[in-house]
Every structure is written in structure tokens, then in C-alpha cells.
Design an enzyme around this catalytic site. Structure first.
Site, PDB file in Angstrom:
ATOM      1  N   LYS A 260      15.628  -5.240 -23.757  1.00 39.80           N
ATOM      2  CA  LYS A 260      14.393  -4.964 -24.242  1.00 39.80           C
ATOM      3  C   LYS A 260      13.922  -5.814 -25.577  1.00 39.80           C
ATOM      4  O   LYS A 260      12.411  -6.180 -25.297  1.00 39.80           O
ATOM      5  CB  LYS A 260      14.039  -3.359 -24.629  1.00 39.80           C
TER       6      LYS A 260
ATOM      7  N   GLY B 113      36.955   1.962 -26.001  1.00 38.32           N
ATOM      8  CA  GLY B 113      37.149   2.750 -24.580  1.00 38.32           C
ATOM      9  C   GLY B 113      37.672   4.085 -24.849  1.00 38.32           C
ATOM     10  O   GLY B 113      38.290   4.133 -26.153  1.00 38.32           O
TER      11      GLY B 113
ATOM     12  N   GLU C  54      30.038  -3.224 -34.077  1.00 35.86           N
ATOM     13  CA  GLU C  54      28.550  -3.409 -33.409  1.00 35.86           C
ATOM     14  C   GLU C  54      27.424  -2.368 -33.738  1.00 35.86           C
ATOM     15  O   GLU C  54      26.230  -2.342 -33.508  1.00 35.86           O
ATOM     16  CB  GLU C  54      28.632  -3.422 -31.917  1.00 35.86           C
TER      17      GLU C  54
ATOM     18  N   HIS D  72      34.217  -0.345 -35.408  1.00 38.64           N
ATOM     19  CA  HIS D  72      33.050  -0.961 -34.391  1.00 38.64           C
ATOM     20  C   HIS D  72      32.160  -1.767 -35.223  1.00 38.64           C
ATOM     21  O   HIS D  72      31.181  -1.190 -35.734  1.00 38.64           O
ATOM     22  CB  HIS D  72      32.387   0.153 -33.992  1.00 38.64           C
TER      23      HIS D  72
ATOM     24  N   CYS E  56      38.486  -1.778 -31.132  1.00 35.29           N
ATOM     25  CA  CYS E  56      39.269  -0.584 -30.840  1.00 35.29           C
ATOM     26  C   CYS E  56      40.201  -0.692 -29.995  1.00 35.29           C
ATOM     27  O   CYS E  56      41.280  -1.132 -30.090  1.00 35.29           O
ATOM     28  CB  CYS E  56      38.006   0.312 -30.914  1.00 35.29           C
ATOM     29  N   TYR E  57      39.700   0.063 -28.793  1.00 37.20           N
ATOM     30  CA  TYR E  57      40.820   0.042 -27.677  1.00 37.20           C
ATOM     31  C   TYR E  57      41.224  -1.599 -27.103  1.00 37.20           C
ATOM     32  O   TYR E  57      42.276  -1.538 -26.978  1.00 37.20           O
ATOM     33  CB  TYR E  57      39.758   0.777 -26.492  1.00 37.20           C
TER      34      TYR E  57
ATOM     35  N   SER F  31       1.779  -2.412 -14.789  1.00 36.45           N
ATOM     36  CA  SER F  31       1.327  -1.184 -15.366  1.00 36.45           C
ATOM     37  C   SER F  31       0.701  -1.303 -16.708  1.00 36.45           C
ATOM     38  O   SER F  31       0.182  -0.511 -17.145  1.00 36.45           O
ATOM     39  CB  SER F  31       2.401  -0.375 -15.307  1.00 36.45           C
ATOM     40  N   GLY F  32       0.644  -2.242 -17.379  1.00 38.26           N
ATOM     41  CA  GLY F  32       0.363  -2.569 -18.811  1.00 38.26           C
ATOM     42  C   GLY F  32       1.541  -2.303 -19.766  1.00 38.26           C
ATOM     43  O   GLY F  32       1.432  -2.509 -20.881  1.00 38.26           O
ATOM     44  N   GLY F  33       2.987  -1.803 -19.035  1.00 39.25           N
ATOM     45  CA  GLY F  33       3.920  -1.690 -19.826  1.00 39.25           C
ATOM     46  C   GLY F  33       4.329  -3.119 -20.417  1.00 39.25           C
ATOM     47  O   GLY F  33       4.106  -4.145 -19.550  1.00 39.25           O
ATOM     48  N   VAL F  34       5.386  -3.218 -21.102  1.00 37.54           N
ATOM     49  CA  VAL F  34       5.929  -4.465 -21.540  1.00 37.54           C
ATOM     50  C   VAL F  34       6.725  -5.147 -20.349  1.00 37.54           C
ATOM     51  O   VAL F  34       6.582  -6.169 -20.405  1.00 37.54           O
ATOM     52  CB  VAL F  34       6.810  -4.248 -23.070  1.00 37.54           C
ATOM     53  N   ASP F  35       7.634  -4.415 -19.732  1.00 36.99           N
ATOM     54  CA  ASP F  35       8.412  -4.933 -18.775  1.00 36.99           C
ATOM     55  C   ASP F  35       7.626  -5.790 -17.667  1.00 36.99           C
ATOM     56  O   ASP F  35       7.927  -6.896 -17.352  1.00 36.99           O
ATOM     57  CB  ASP F  35       9.431  -3.753 -18.158  1.00 36.99           C
ATOM     58  N   SER F  36       6.744  -4.913 -17.207  1.00 40.51           N
ATOM     59  CA  SER F  36       5.853  -5.395 -16.102  1.00 40.51           C
ATOM     60  C   SER F  36       5.072  -6.530 -16.412  1.00 40.51           C
ATOM     61  O   SER F  36       4.745  -7.626 -15.786  1.00 40.51           O
ATOM     62  CB  SER F  36       5.295  -4.560 -15.350  1.00 40.51           C
ATOM     63  N   SER F  37       4.483  -6.577 -17.640  1.00 41.72           N
ATOM     64  CA  SER F  37       3.625  -7.412 -18.325  1.00 41.72           C
ATOM     65  C   SER F  37       4.154  -8.717 -18.559  1.00 41.72           C
ATOM     66  O   SER F  37       3.664  -9.844 -18.183  1.00 41.72           O
ATOM     67  CB  SER F  37       2.746  -6.796 -19.641  1.00 41.72           C
TER      68      SER F  37
END
Length: 541
Positions: free
Chosen positions: A397, A57, A192, A190, A84-85, A244-250
């Protein structure tokens, strides 16, 4: 939300890397959720976590009003990893001393480790054999040191009672500390971020080796749990998904269809602003291959009509959004008119992802959910009331892509790169005409084909062609030309907040340029955009 019994709670103290911590835990096939540091204890403990990770943070633990360590974390008796914090909070809460460092530490640093339960067995053995006693000589040449990413102004000057020092850097005599008996661990760096060597292994070992979480967060388990939740929410009601054909809606559509079959109706609007072959691929994939009930609306002429003479990018977006709403609205009205039970409330499936939930604080932290702006929508009408169905709302994602592959969606959709809501209208700079759209479609298709041939599609986060509103002089054959210019934009990024231009090999760029000027009528010049974000944005409009 979760049905899991082996989970990790990540507490966010304001670090820019907090979401990345959660992603690293998920990559270790362990389910986790990210909570604000001041989230109610009952909300966090409802997850039934097996351990806590405290993020970094921007504050000093001594700042007035700075985030504090919630009492329930230590009272739970569960393993804790402070980063860290988070390390400084642990130290202060348990009787250690935190103070400003004489020299701030930002960037790469070499850290020497002692053996402890936090480290994977390989690092533990290595460090036991070649421990560096003198912290001032912890250099890159030391076998027990790894290069890490530091970002702090304060540091722990004295470890709390019961803790021993497990890591040191030239600027941080206590770069890590451990109380193995209570399973409390803290590191100043960090793990990550990609800049830290073996960082993923440290997080993975904490969740598996220390917290005892099995690797059960897999695409197959995600699908099974999602299907169960979708069926419980939907019941016998109809569901609509704007595809839409994008990955999320598909992936949303594929998951919902797996769960409730023909109760789902997908609406796909072909705006005429898509890339080459995309509309046909959506219809082929979802209607024919996946067997979904799909309403495909060809509205290209309607969209071109509202864009006639419009050159301002914001006005383009506004007009496209409004037209999409009207088209989508009319299709929903038709679907509603065919529902036998008019009191059966329609659900709207949408591809909200976990970062959307985190950034908006989600319905769990607000009074009501908001309809997410659709991939091709500028905002749905306020009087359109739906119950939301969001099967991806706890996924990142990369997890969505893995689920899409497991559901049998083709790579062309699963690995499709981000595409702007207004489509090619904001990549055709200036006037949007059918001729210019076709010109850009051909140029972009050549770029995509050559990147695939060179195995560079996944090496670039986003790559596309832009048709500029300028003409340039050229010579083709024995004649002089005065044609349009295509710009190529390709970037690499982890989060799309910042981006670097992709170092595509010159021979690939040469093939792209040669093919475009030879195969695309009306183009005689190709340029390559080598601007980072910032100062530039990824898209040109």
C-alpha cells in the site's frame, strides 16, 4: 515477474511478521518477493536473487513436520540473513545446537553487539569502541546495546563451525552469529518491527552492504516497468476499470491510462453512499484533470430504493453488492456493444495488491486467478469472463501511494483512508434514508476538515463519523431537543488486524463536537469511541 537484476528472496516460515520483512526491504528501495518456505527452487531462483532472508516462525526446529531450510539456499552461495526461527534453521543445518531456552523471551530485550559486516558502519564503530564483554551486564545503559523485540522459546546454544557470536542478551548468549567469509548472518530478534531500534538500518545494510543491491526500486522505475508490462499484455485490446475513488483503483486507472491511453474506459458508479464531495472529486480528477474516458453513473435513487426499511448490516451489504453488480454489468454490456471487433477480448483492470497475492497464494501458486471483490462490489457474476490486468499486484500500500503521487494524483485521493465497500450505508446505523445520509456526510466532513487543520490526517490510520440509531435529550437555546447521536471513531494501526484508538487532542475533539452540534441539523450529542481492536472492529457495522 521482475525485470530487476538486484533482488532479495524472503522465505516465509510462518511468521506473523513475514510481510513486514518484505516491506522493510522495499523501503530500502530494493525489490523483493515473499515465497513460502517450500516453494519450488526454480520458482524462487527465477527471481535471480542477490540474497535470502529467512523469516521467523511459530515452530521448533525439532517439531515433527516443522519447516526446514531448503537445500538451494546454502548451495547458492548467496548471502543469507536468518531471523529468529530462520537463525535456528541455519544453526541446525550447519552443525550448531538449538535447544529450548530455560526462560522464554517475549517482548523488549537489550542486545549487545560486536562489530561485524552485518552492522551499518555507525553501529560497527560505536560497538568497537564500547564493547561489552560480560553478557550479564548488557544493559540499556551500555552504549553498545540496543533495545530489540524478541519472540522465541528455543535458542541457539552452540554456533556452527565457522561462525562467531556477534550479539548477546541476558537470556540469549547467542542472540546473533556471523560467518563473514560465507556472508551468512543470523539474529534471534526481529529487526523488521518498530519495537527494535535500528532494525530498519540492519535490514537496509544487509541488502545494500552485504548483498550489493543498489537502491533502484523507486516510484519512477516502478512506473516505467509497469507501463512496459501493461502494454505487452494489453496490445490493442480494450480495458475496463471499475473506479471507486479509493487509492487502489485510482492508481490502477492512472497507470493503465499512462500505458494505453484511450483503450481504457473507467466506470464510476455513484451509489449515493459516498462521503461529501467524493463523487464530484472523482469526476473532476479522472475525467477533467487526467483526461480519462470515464462513464459516471448516478444510481443513488436505485440504491436507496433497495435499502428502504433494511437495518441489518449484512442484508445492507448483500443488497448493495447485488445492485452494484447489475449497474456495472449493464455498463459493460454497453461498452461491449460498441467494440468494433467482437472477438477482441476485454481486460478487467483491478487494484490487487501484493498482500492479496500473498494471502490467496496468487495465480503463480494456484491453477487460476480469482477476480478480487471490488471496493464497492459483493462479487462479480460468475459468467462474466475477463482476462485480468493487475498492475499493482506486486506492490504494498505505501508503494501504491508513492506511485500515485508520482503519477500526479492529488493527495486527497492518494492518502484517502480506507472506506467500506457499502459506503455510508454501514455508518448510518439503522434505517438508511437520504436525510440521515446527508446528516452523516456533514458530520464526517467536519471531522475530516478539523483533522486536516490539526495535521492529524496521516497520524490517524482511519477516522470517521457514525450516525447512531438512538436519540438523546439535549438543550439548545431555550428549548429541549430530542435528536440523533454521532460517534467519532479514529484509530492507529500498522496492519488493520489490530488497532488502538487515536489519542486526538482534547481541543481538537472539542472543536469537532461543537461544530457538529451547531452546524448539523438533527444532532445534539457527539461521543468518542475509545475501544481497541480487538475486542471491537474498526467499523461499527
Amino acid at each position: 515477474m521482475t525485470l530487476h537484476t538486484h533482488t532479495i528472496a524472503v522465505l516465509d516460515f510462518g511468521s506473523q511478521y513475514s510481510q513486514l520483512i518484505a516491506r522493510r526491504v522495499r523501503e530500502a528501495n530494493v525489490y523483493c518477493e515473499l515465497f513460502a518456505w517450500d516453494a519450488p527452487a526454480e520458482q524462487v531462483m527465477a527471481l535471480r536473487p542477490r540474497g535470502f532472508i529467512l523469516s521467523g516462525g511459530p515452530n521448533s526446529v525439532y517439531d515433527a513436520g516443522a519447516p526446514t531450510l531448503p537445500d538451494y539456499v546454502l548451495a547458492s552461495g548467496l548471502p543469507v540473513l536468518g531471523i529468529c526461527y530462520g537463525m535456528q534453521l541455519l544453526a541446525r543445518a550447519l552443525g550448531g545446537v538449538v535447544a529450548p531456552a530455560t526462560q522464554r523471551e517475549y517482548g523488549q530485550a537489550d542486545v549487545a553487539f560486536d562489530a561485524c559486516a552485518l552492522l551499518p558502519a555507525e553501529l560497527r564503530t560505536q560497538n568497537t569502541e564500547s564493547r561489552v564483554q560480560n553478557t550479564q551486564h548488557a544493559t540499556r545503559n551500555s552504549k553498545s546495546s540496543i533495545s530489540v523485540w524478541m519472540s522465541h522459546g528455543d535458542r541457539v546454544e552452540q554456533a556452527p563451525p565457522g561462525f562467531r557470536v556477534i550479539a548477546r542478551s541476558a537470556n540469549s548468549p547467542i542472540a546473533g552469529m556471523a560467518d563473514d567469509a560465507r556472508r551468512l548472518y543470523a539474529i534471534q530478534f526481529h529487526p523488521e518491527v518498530n519495537h527494535t531500534q535500528r532494525g530498519r538500518e540492519i535490514i537496509s545494510h544487509f541488502v545494500h552492504g552485504v548483498c550489493g543491491c543498489p537502491a533502484e526500486w523507486t516510484p519512477a522505475n516502478i512506473i516505467d516497468e509497469s507501463v512496459t508490462r501493461i502494454r505487452a499484455q494489453v496490445g490493442e485490446r480494450p480495458v475496463i476499470c471499475g473506479l471507486s475513488g479509493g487509492v487502489d483503483s485510482s492508481v490502477t486507472a492512472a497507470l493503465v491510462h499512462r500505458a494505453v491511453g484511450d483503450q481504457l474506459t473507467c466506470v464510476f458508479v455513484d451509489t449515493g453512499l459516498l462521503r461529501k464531495g467524493e463523487a464530484e472529486q472523482v469526476i473532476e480528477t479522472f475525467q477533467r484533470a487526467q483526461g480519462m474516458r470515464l462513464i459516471a453513473v448516478n444510481a443513488a435513487e436505485a440504491f436507496l430504493e433497495v435499502l428502504q426499511g433494511v437495518t441489518d448490516p449484512e442484508e445492507k451489504r448483500k443488497r448493495i453488492g447485488e445492485k452494484f453488480i447489475r449497474v456495472f454489468e449493464s455498463q459493460i454490456a454497453q461498452i461491449q456493444s460498441k467494440i468494433q471487433n467482437p472477438e477482441s477480448k476485454i481486460l478487467l483492470a483491478q487494484g490487487t495488491l501484493y498482500p492479496d497475492v500473498i494471502e490467496s497464494r496468487g495465480p503463480e501458486r494456484q491453477a487460476a486467478a480469482k477476480i478480487k471483490t471490488h471496493h464497492n462490489v459483493g462479487g462479480l457474476p460468475k459468467d462474466m469472463q475477463f482476462e485480468l490486468l493487475e498492475p499493482l499486484r506486486y506492490l504494498f500500500k505505501d508503494e501504491v501511494r508513492a506511485v500515485g503521487s508520482a503519477l500526479g494524483l492529488p493527495d486527497e485521493i492518494v492518502w484517502r483512508q480506507p472506506f467500506p465497500g457499502p459506503g455510508l450505508a454501514v455508518r448510518v446505523l439503522g434505517d438508511v434514508t437520504w436525510e440521515r445520509l446527508e446528516r452523516l456526510r456533514q458530520a464526517d466532513a467536519i471531522l475530516q476538515e478539523e483533522l486536516r487543520r490539526a495535521n492529524l490526517m496521516r497520524a490517524t490510520s482511519q477516522a470517521f463519523a457514525v450516525l447512531l440509531p438512538v436519540r438523546a435529550v439535549g438543550v439548545m437555546g431555550d428549548g429541549r431537543t430530542y435528536n440523533e447521536v454521532v460517534a467519532i471513531r479514529a484509530v492507529t494501526t500498522d496492519d488493520f488486524m489490530t488497532a488502538d484508538w487515536a489519542r486526538i487532542p482534547y481541543d481538537v475533539l472539542a472543536r469537532v463536537s461543537s461544530r457538529i452540534v451547531n452546524e448539523v441539523a438533527g444532532v445534539n450529542r457527539v461521543t468518542y469511541d475509545i475501544t481497541t481492536k480487538p475486542p471491537a472492529t474498526i467499523e461499527w457495522e
